[in-house]
Design an enzyme around this catalytic site. Structure first.
Site, PDB file in Angstrom:
ATOM      1  N   ARG A 113       0.835  -1.202   0.000  1.00  0.00           N
ATOM      2  CA  ARG A 113       0.000   0.000   0.000  1.00  0.00           C
ATOM      3  C   ARG A 113       0.867   1.248   0.000  1.00  0.00           C
ATOM      4  O   ARG A 113       1.810   1.370   0.779  1.00  0.00           O
ATOM      5  CB  ARG A 113      -0.884   0.002   1.252  1.00  0.00           C
ATOM      6  CG  ARG A 113      -1.733   1.247   1.459  1.00  0.00           C
ATOM      7  CD  ARG A 113      -2.955   1.226   0.567  1.00  0.00           C
ATOM      8  NE  ARG A 113      -3.654   2.498   0.605  1.00  0.00           N
ATOM      9  CZ  ARG A 113      -4.668   2.760   1.434  1.00  0.00           C
ATOM     10  NH1 ARG A 113      -5.088   1.852   2.269  1.00  0.00           N
ATOM     11  NH2 ARG A 113      -5.267   3.936   1.392  1.00  0.00           N
ATOM     12  N   ARG A 119      -5.889   1.000  -4.713  1.00  0.00           N
ATOM     13  CA  ARG A 119      -5.016   0.461  -3.669  1.00  0.00           C
ATOM     14  C   ARG A 119      -4.996  -1.056  -3.671  1.00  0.00           C
ATOM     15  O   ARG A 119      -5.993  -1.703  -3.983  1.00  0.00           O
ATOM     16  CB  ARG A 119      -5.395   0.995  -2.290  1.00  0.00           C
ATOM     17  CG  ARG A 119      -6.686   0.536  -1.670  1.00  0.00           C
ATOM     18  CD  ARG A 119      -7.901   1.435  -1.912  1.00  0.00           C
ATOM     19  NE  ARG A 119      -7.689   2.858  -1.893  1.00  0.00           N
ATOM     20  CZ  ARG A 119      -7.901   3.620  -0.832  1.00  0.00           C
ATOM     21  NH1 ARG A 119      -8.321   3.093   0.279  1.00  0.00           N
ATOM     22  NH2 ARG A 119      -7.717   4.911  -0.903  1.00  0.00           N
ATOM     23  N   ASP A 142     -10.070  -0.607   7.030  1.00  0.00           N
ATOM     24  CA  ASP A 142     -10.600   0.451   7.894  1.00  0.00           C
ATOM     25  C   ASP A 142     -11.214  -0.161   9.145  1.00  0.00           C
ATOM     26  O   ASP A 142     -11.797  -1.247   9.098  1.00  0.00           O
ATOM     27  CB  ASP A 142     -11.684   1.252   7.166  1.00  0.00           C
ATOM     28  CG  ASP A 142     -11.101   2.122   6.061  1.00  0.00           C
ATOM     29  OD1 ASP A 142      -9.907   2.466   6.141  1.00  0.00           O
ATOM     30  OD2 ASP A 142     -11.845   2.449   5.116  1.00  0.00           O
TER      31      ASP A 142
HETATM   32  N1  LIG Z   1     -11.671   4.396  11.513  1.00  0.00           N
HETATM   33  C1  LIG Z   1     -10.544   4.471  10.776  1.00  0.00           C
HETATM   34  N2  LIG Z   1     -10.018   3.389  10.179  1.00  0.00           N
HETATM   35  C2  LIG Z   1      -8.894   3.474   9.446  1.00  0.00           C
HETATM   36  N3  LIG Z   1      -8.197   4.620   9.244  1.00  0.00           N
HETATM   37  C3  LIG Z   1      -8.684   5.735   9.827  1.00  0.00           C
HETATM   38  C4  LIG Z   1      -9.871   5.712  10.597  1.00  0.00           C
HETATM   39  N4  LIG Z   1     -10.101   6.971  11.052  1.00  0.00           N
HETATM   40  C5  LIG Z   1      -9.113   7.724  10.597  1.00  0.00           C
HETATM   41  N5  LIG Z   1      -8.254   7.013   9.847  1.00  0.00           N
HETATM   42  C6  LIG Z   1      -7.097   7.604   9.209  1.00  0.00           C
HETATM   43  O1  LIG Z   1      -7.393   7.781   7.848  1.00  0.00           O
HETATM   44  C7  LIG Z   1      -6.159   7.854   7.175  1.00  0.00           C
HETATM   45  C8  LIG Z   1      -6.374   7.574   5.703  1.00  0.00           C
HETATM   46  O2  LIG Z   1      -6.770   6.240   5.599  1.00  0.00           O
HETATM   47  P1  LIG Z   1      -6.979   5.611   4.195  1.00  0.00           P
HETATM   48  O3  LIG Z   1      -5.835   5.915   3.309  1.00  0.00           O
HETATM   49  O4  LIG Z   1      -7.319   4.170   4.414  1.00  0.00           O
HETATM   50  O5  LIG Z   1      -8.238   6.433   3.715  1.00  0.00           O
HETATM   51  P2  LIG Z   1      -9.062   6.110   2.486  1.00  0.00           P
HETATM   52  O6  LIG Z   1      -9.296   4.627   2.522  1.00  0.00           O
HETATM   53  O7  LIG Z   1      -8.420   6.657   1.255  1.00  0.00           O
HETATM   54  O8  LIG Z   1     -10.410   6.864   2.713  1.00  0.00           O
HETATM   55  P3  LIG Z   1     -11.611   6.444   3.633  1.00  0.00           P
HETATM   56  O9  LIG Z   1     -11.152   6.705   5.041  1.00  0.00           O
HETATM   57  O10 LIG Z   1     -12.717   7.327   3.171  1.00  0.00           O
HETATM   58  O11 LIG Z   1     -11.896   4.977   3.387  1.00  0.00           O
HETATM   59  C9  LIG Z   1      -5.290   6.833   7.856  1.00  0.00           C
HETATM   60  O12 LIG Z   1      -3.958   7.223   7.832  1.00  0.00           O
HETATM   61  C10 LIG Z   1      -5.834   6.766   9.274  1.00  0.00           C
HETATM   62  O13 LIG Z   1      -4.942   7.372  10.191  1.00  0.00           O
HETATM   63  N1  LIG Z   2     -16.290   0.128  -4.188  1.00  0.00           N
HETATM   64  C1  LIG Z   2     -15.390   0.702  -3.384  1.00  0.00           C
HETATM   65  N2  LIG Z   2     -15.116   1.996  -3.548  1.00  0.00           N
HETATM   66  C2  LIG Z   2     -14.224   2.598  -2.727  1.00  0.00           C
HETATM   67  C3  LIG Z   2     -13.569   1.883  -1.728  1.00  0.00           C
HETATM   68  C4  LIG Z   2     -13.865   0.513  -1.594  1.00  0.00           C
HETATM   69  O1  LIG Z   2     -13.308  -0.211  -0.699  1.00  0.00           O
HETATM   70  N3  LIG Z   2     -14.783  -0.041  -2.428  1.00  0.00           N
HETATM   71  N4  LIG Z   2     -12.701   2.515  -0.900  1.00  0.00           N
HETATM   72  C5  LIG Z   2     -12.472   3.794  -1.011  1.00  0.00           C
HETATM   73  C6  LIG Z   2     -11.598   4.482  -0.048  1.00  0.00           C
HETATM   74  O2  LIG Z   2     -11.410   3.767   1.047  1.00  0.00           O
HETATM   75  C7  LIG Z   2     -13.045   4.621  -2.065  1.00  0.00           C
HETATM   76  N5  LIG Z   2     -13.966   3.917  -2.874  1.00  0.00           N
END
Ligand SMILES: Nc1ncnc2c1ncn2[C@@H]1O[C@H](COP(=O)(O)OP(=O)(O)OP(=O)(O)O)[C@@H](O)[C@H]1O
Ligand SMILES: Nc1nc2c(c(=O)[nH]1)N=C(CO)CN2
Length: 422
Positions: free
Chosen positions: A216, A225, A230
């Site tokens: 990643r 990715r 999450d």
């Molecule tokens: N509940 C959570 N789970 C995972 N990461 C989190 C959470 N809350 C905040 N973060 C933070 O979010 C930052 C970005 O995470 P990540 O790159 O997975 O986001 P993303 O997947 O692009 O977007 P999204 O959070 O909308 O899925 C991480 O570095 C982490 O510190």
């Molecule tokens: N269908 C799908 N779309 C996304 C996803 C994902 O896991 N599935 N994760 C994202 C950012 O975490 C943004 N968009």
């Protein structure tokens, strides 16, 4: 016990608090400082250079300052006990010695300091570690996503202090993107239910470590990715810190999370009271789920998706394997993302497909069925007690209790200190 352990010390951690027996102490403020001596087995950490096998002293410092500045207590003994409990909440800490200083204490004579020291061993005095039910959402849309997700589940199984209870079917989903974003491959998503004695931040770090080991890279928010994990829910807790928000602020709007979640926990609720299945039916991307693969973990052959350990100096490409779901897909188009207007902006990104991916040293374990992994088969009468899956799926799931590298974590089976739902 302590003589065989390694020692981490944090001294002179100072903060302003309101503790004391007298009213004027509680309405006023004064400096408190703490010395913490943490007894750990640091051998594995020293060997692997990986913080997850030891305790992160900066996290301990954060927790300690919150206690020093937090809810007032009357006695230094109580304050010290809170620090002891916070330190022992880290599963790697086997014993602790805490001294709390109150150099401005109301003493009517010349003095330089007053302090209280508590010494506690985990075995003798530690309370049972708090077990929290957690909901994790996994996603991948780069490389051999099924293989990567399988290996991610395998890596989760290996995490000390985390016990997996349920793994959902695999869902193939249209990417949910911000308006204007370039098209991406479809995602494969799944949800894992687990119990943990880790703290939320320990779990976050562990998950990010697994993400990193799966290649990643973060350069663009919502970029394609190899692996995203999450924390959707952590024992129903609400938390807002710079790097962790609980529950996950966007999960309640995402069918790619809610549908697999409702499959493995149909009774789960969001903080706003809606059932996850109801929320899934209302999610803007609900039409974006194009396929469901129920028995995705029961693949006979371990996946070859994960590269073997490499140094960062010798990056290795994550192979783009053509292998995809064994099920037919309703639609293979890659350019019809579900548009979503995210409420928060975060930076993240990945290399484009085909570009080299540097891989951190430790490999993610390859998925392989094991003796202690039971694949629940709803067609099997022995598994008839398993609650019915709304999507009619056969769901692979497992439960295993894994000790820490020091063999110290006990994660009592079936222990439930938090609700699994929000
Ligand atoms: N509940 C959570 N789970 C995972 N990461 C989190 C959470 N809350 C905040 N973060 C933070 O979010 C930052 C970005 O995470 P990540 O790159 O997975 O986001 P993303 O997947 O692009 O977007 P999204 O959070 O909308 O899925 C991480 O570095 C982490 O510190
Ligand atoms: N269908 C799908 N779309 C996304 C996803 C994902 O896991 N599935 N994760 C994202 C950012 O975490 C943004 N968009």
């Amino acid at each position: 016990m302590r003589e065989n352990l390694d020692v981490i010390t944090l001294r002179g951690l100072s903060a302003v608090g309101h503790h004391g027996v007298y009213d004027f102490e509680r309405s006023g403020s004064q400096v408190f400082s703490a010395d913490l001596t943490l007894y750990v087995d640091a051998r594995q950490a020293a060997l692997t250079d990986d913080v997850k096998y030891t305790v992160d002293y900066s996290q301990i410092a954060e927790d300690a300052v919150k206690i020093l500045t937090g809810t007032p207590v009357y006695l230094l003994e109580t304050l010290a006990q809170r620090l002891v409990d916070a330190a022992l909440a880290y599963t790697q800490v086997q014993a602790v010695e805490v001294t709390v200083h109150k150099p401005m204490a109301p003493v009517r004579h010349q003095f330089s300091d007053v302090s209280v020291t508590l010494r506690r061993d985990r075995t003798e005095d530690a309370p049972e570690p708090e077990v929290s039910r957690v909901v994790l959402a996994l996603g991948s849309n780069m490389g051999d996503s099924t293989g990567i997700l399988r290996n991610a589940v395998s890596a989760l199984i290996e995490v000390p202090g985390l016990e997996l209870d349920e793994v959902s079917s695999l869902y193939r989903t249209r990417p949910v993107l911000e308006p204007g974003m370039a098209s991406q491959n479809d995602y494969e998503n799944a949800v894992v239910l687990a119990r943990t004695v880790l703290t939320p931040h320990e779990l976050l770090k562990t998950l990010q470590d697994i993400e990193n080991r799966c290649g990643r890279r973060r350069t663009e928010r919502w970029g394609a990715r190899t692996l995203d994990i999450d924390i959707v829910d952590f024992g129903g807790r609400t938390l807002t810190t710079s790097d962790l928000t609980l529950p996950h602020p966007r999960a309640g709007e995402r069918a790619f999370v809610l549908v697999p979640w409702s499959e493995v926990d149909p009774q789960a609720r969001l903080t706003d009271g809606r059932g996850v299945a109801t929320a899934a039916a209302m999610a803007p991307d609900r039409q974006g789920i194009t396929d469901t693969i129920a028995d995705w973990l029961s693949e006979e052959q371990p996946s070859q998706a994960m590269p073997q350990p490499q140094s960062e100096e010798s990056p290795q490409s994550v192979p783009e394997l053509p292998k995809r779901s064994r099920r037919s897909r309703r639609d293979d188009r890659k350019d019809s993302p579900v548009q979503e207007s995210p409420s928060q902006q975060q930076a993240s990104a990945e290399p484009q497909q085909g570009q080299p991916v540097a891989v951190r040293a430790e490999p993610v374990p390859q998925w392989e069925p094991r003796e202690n992994v039971r694949i629940v088969d709803s067609d099997d009468p022995e598994d008839a007690t398993v609650q019915p899956r709304p999507l009619g799926s056969r769901v692979a799931r497992r439960a295993v209790i894994r000790p820490t590298p020091t063999g110290s974590i006990s994660l009592p089976r079936g222990t439930q200190s938090d609700s699994g739902s929000q």
